[in-house]
Design a protein around this motif. Sequence first.
Motif, PDB file in Angstrom:
ATOM      1  N   THR A 263      43.149  37.962  41.822  1.00 51.20           N
ATOM      2  CA  THR A 263      43.904  37.795  41.726  1.00 51.20           C
ATOM      3  C   THR A 263      45.244  39.041  42.950  1.00 51.20           C
ATOM      4  O   THR A 263      44.544  39.314  43.054  1.00 51.20           O
ATOM      5  CB  THR A 263      44.754  37.413  40.815  1.00 51.20           C
ATOM      6  OG1 THR A 263      45.191  38.847  40.219  1.00 51.20           O
ATOM      7  CG2 THR A 263      43.242  36.213  40.054  1.00 51.20           C
ATOM      8  N   GLU A 264      46.640  38.597  42.704  1.00 50.11           N
ATOM      9  CA  GLU A 264      47.094  39.846  43.285  1.00 50.11           C
ATOM     10  C   GLU A 264      47.657  40.354  42.523  1.00 50.11           C
ATOM     11  O   GLU A 264      48.916  41.196  42.225  1.00 50.11           O
ATOM     12  CB  GLU A 264      48.020  39.200  44.218  1.00 50.11           C
ATOM     13  CG  GLU A 264      47.722  38.250  45.399  1.00 50.11           C
ATOM     14  CD  GLU A 264      48.681  37.381  46.528  1.00 50.11           C
ATOM     15  OE1 GLU A 264      49.649  37.822  46.525  1.00 50.11           O
ATOM     16  OE2 GLU A 264      47.933  36.974  48.204  1.00 50.11           O
ATOM     17  N   PHE A 265      47.655  39.755  41.213  1.00 53.06           N
ATOM     18  CA  PHE A 265      48.497  40.474  40.175  1.00 53.06           C
ATOM     19  C   PHE A 265      46.801  41.959  39.716  1.00 53.06           C
ATOM     20  O   PHE A 265      46.246  41.609  39.399  1.00 53.06           O
ATOM     21  CB  PHE A 265      48.756  39.849  38.856  1.00 53.06           C
ATOM     22  CG  PHE A 265      48.741  38.123  39.317  1.00 53.06           C
ATOM     23  CD1 PHE A 265      50.921  38.511  39.518  1.00 53.06           C
ATOM     24  CD2 PHE A 265      48.822  37.323  39.829  1.00 53.06           C
ATOM     25  CE1 PHE A 265      51.152  38.266  38.870  1.00 53.06           C
ATOM     26  CE2 PHE A 265      49.493  36.271  40.801  1.00 53.06           C
ATOM     27  CZ  PHE A 265      51.031  36.523  39.956  1.00 53.06           C
ATOM     28  N   PHE A 496      51.748  31.153  35.597  1.00 52.30           N
ATOM     29  CA  PHE A 496      51.821  32.052  36.539  1.00 52.30           C
ATOM     30  C   PHE A 496      51.516  31.370  37.826  1.00 52.30           C
ATOM     31  O   PHE A 496      49.736  30.897  37.217  1.00 52.30           O
ATOM     32  CB  PHE A 496      50.551  33.251  35.900  1.00 52.30           C
ATOM     33  CG  PHE A 496      51.886  34.227  35.750  1.00 52.30           C
ATOM     34  CD1 PHE A 496      52.381  35.254  35.885  1.00 52.30           C
ATOM     35  CD2 PHE A 496      53.097  34.183  34.096  1.00 52.30           C
ATOM     36  CE1 PHE A 496      53.189  36.494  35.865  1.00 52.30           C
ATOM     37  CE2 PHE A 496      53.961  35.258  33.861  1.00 52.30           C
ATOM     38  CZ  PHE A 496      53.799  36.259  34.636  1.00 52.30           C
ATOM     39  N   LYS A 500      51.220  35.812  45.071  1.00 54.05           N
ATOM     40  CA  LYS A 500      52.855  35.912  44.444  1.00 54.05           C
ATOM     41  C   LYS A 500      53.231  37.024  46.303  1.00 54.05           C
ATOM     42  O   LYS A 500      52.241  36.503  47.116  1.00 54.05           O
ATOM     43  CB  LYS A 500      53.735  37.093  43.290  1.00 54.05           C
ATOM     44  CG  LYS A 500      52.541  38.478  43.790  1.00 54.05           C
ATOM     45  CD  LYS A 500      52.595  39.405  43.054  1.00 54.05           C
ATOM     46  CE  LYS A 500      51.719  40.873  42.965  1.00 54.05           C
ATOM     47  NZ  LYS A 500      52.104  42.006  41.857  1.00 54.05           N
ATOM     48  N   LEU A 504      52.968  33.074  47.865  1.00 56.52           N
ATOM     49  CA  LEU A 504      53.103  31.497  47.167  1.00 56.52           C
ATOM     50  C   LEU A 504      53.778  31.201  48.156  1.00 56.52           C
ATOM     51  O   LEU A 504      55.684  30.894  47.884  1.00 56.52           O
ATOM     52  CB  LEU A 504      54.357  31.996  45.805  1.00 56.52           C
ATOM     53  CG  LEU A 504      54.596  31.193  45.027  1.00 56.52           C
ATOM     54  CD1 LEU A 504      53.483  30.947  44.035  1.00 56.52           C
ATOM     55  CD2 LEU A 504      55.634  32.379  43.742  1.00 56.52           C
TER      56      LEU A 504
END
Length: 573
Positions: A263-265, A496, A500, A504
Amino acid sequence: MSDEEAKLQSVRSNIHVDDLRIQSILSNKGVTINVDHEVDSDEAMILALGYKQEFKREFNLWTVFAVSFSVLGLLPSIAACVDYQQLVVGASPVPWILAVLFIISVALSMAEVASAFPTSAGTPYAVSQLAPKRIAPVMTWLTCWSNWLCQITGTPSVNYSGASLIFALVTYNKPSFQPTTGQAYALTLGIQFSHGILASLPTRWAARINSVGTIANVLFLAIVFVMILAGNKRQEIFADDPTFGNISKFNNNSDAWGLYNQTEFPTGMAMLMSFLGVIWAMSGYDSPFHLSEECSNAAEAVPKAIVMTAVGGGLIGLLFMFAMAYTVVSLDQIAEDPLGLGQSFVTYLSQILQKKAINAAVSMTIIASYFMGESCLLAASRVTFSYSRDGMFPFFSKLGATVNPHTQTPVYAVWINFIIGQLLLLLMFANDTAIGAIFSVGGISGFVSFITPVVFKVTNAYSTFKRGPFHLGKWSRPIGFVSIAFVAVMIPVLCFPYVKGDDLTLDEMNWTVVVYFGPMLMAWVYYMVAAHKWYKGPKSNLDEGTLVYEDVDGIPDEKNYAKEDVSSTKASD
């Protein structure tokens, strides 16, 4: 002899509600319930809770556990959730271990509540008794709607996943076949229709079907587990591949246990997001609660079945996580879906098994998924019945609360759920993101309904809660607070998106926040505008003529007076 005298002489048992260790809509009112037959402790309990005994109690600890374990459906659930777990933070068993520990905490807290309030209404009934009186009606109302959203999304999401597995298997064997959305909808419709027929059968048949389903689930899970480890042919499959040509038979410990954030988190956030896969795979342990009125010795059997499902499912699922972690070749390749199957689990199996073994493993997963969907509809129909009995639904409460005289099951509730499920499945004509929302909605809506009575049990009702035969003793409050903290963290996490910033888009958006909180907002507005005028929480469906109320001076009210010479059976705890 007058009609009134004949009626009084027909009384065989007197249930003195306040003599039972129970909190209910009839307790603390000096109520005695007169019935015309001998009652056992189970019927005494449901009468004291305010409801007639309308079902045959033909479930026991094993068969009610069979339903919940079948609803758990570990093999098809794990297969369906690869996208939400392994393709988020990697194949490591660590997320499963952490998530399951907290899920067991929630299950223990809910089991304690189920022991005290063994009715098919489940957690909303408990909320009505544990919440502060001023807000109890609205909190019960919202808990009902949240739990109902969990129930009505369960069956369609399971059956959609099962239909997708069938098409993936067909495409794997015949690459030229690419199913249309209409074909997927039609197949899911056929699966759900057959489930509707099975869920409408008498309780004894439902119990037998779910026992077979549980045996099949456990057996197939064990077989596929052995196939993954013993039938692992990934060295042969990738022998000529320039990237994986020198691959070992199993991954080393660092690769198997390592996290692979896709993910980008940050990785910690990605791990929390991957809990959705665990939550959905482990959902279903609440099912025994909704079968309480069909289970013998419900106050003990139901909570034990809840705990057995959560603990057993968690441990068995962990073994499966180990197998996947040590055998998966490339998560990136699975995400790319080079075979065009649309099912990550089948793509994973294609990395390690030969064609015949893949066909066998996926076929067993499909069969397990079928039993899982039937169990989901069975449990969901009991929820719709119990909420209809309390008058929650503005359009079909009377119909949903009707028990078929031939099968002695809530047949109308089954088919109401079937129709709603098919309407929800129309989301598949939008896009994959829209239909995927029903997976996460099932997680968040279930968690909210599970934890609400626990919140009030450890706060407002801490000193007044009358626990049942299954309880956590001195650990009740600590475990309750851990459960509450976990759910409080997971509610926003489940909403969530996985990307992002500029990535997104509407297609990448996590629509859970709309699909769950939208209906919940409408339910709250409807309550504030209209439902507050008539909805006060669970309501008794006992005939008023069977109730005797003591006046403040302790003298029975004459209008409901029962003759002193009528034999009295005092129900005890």
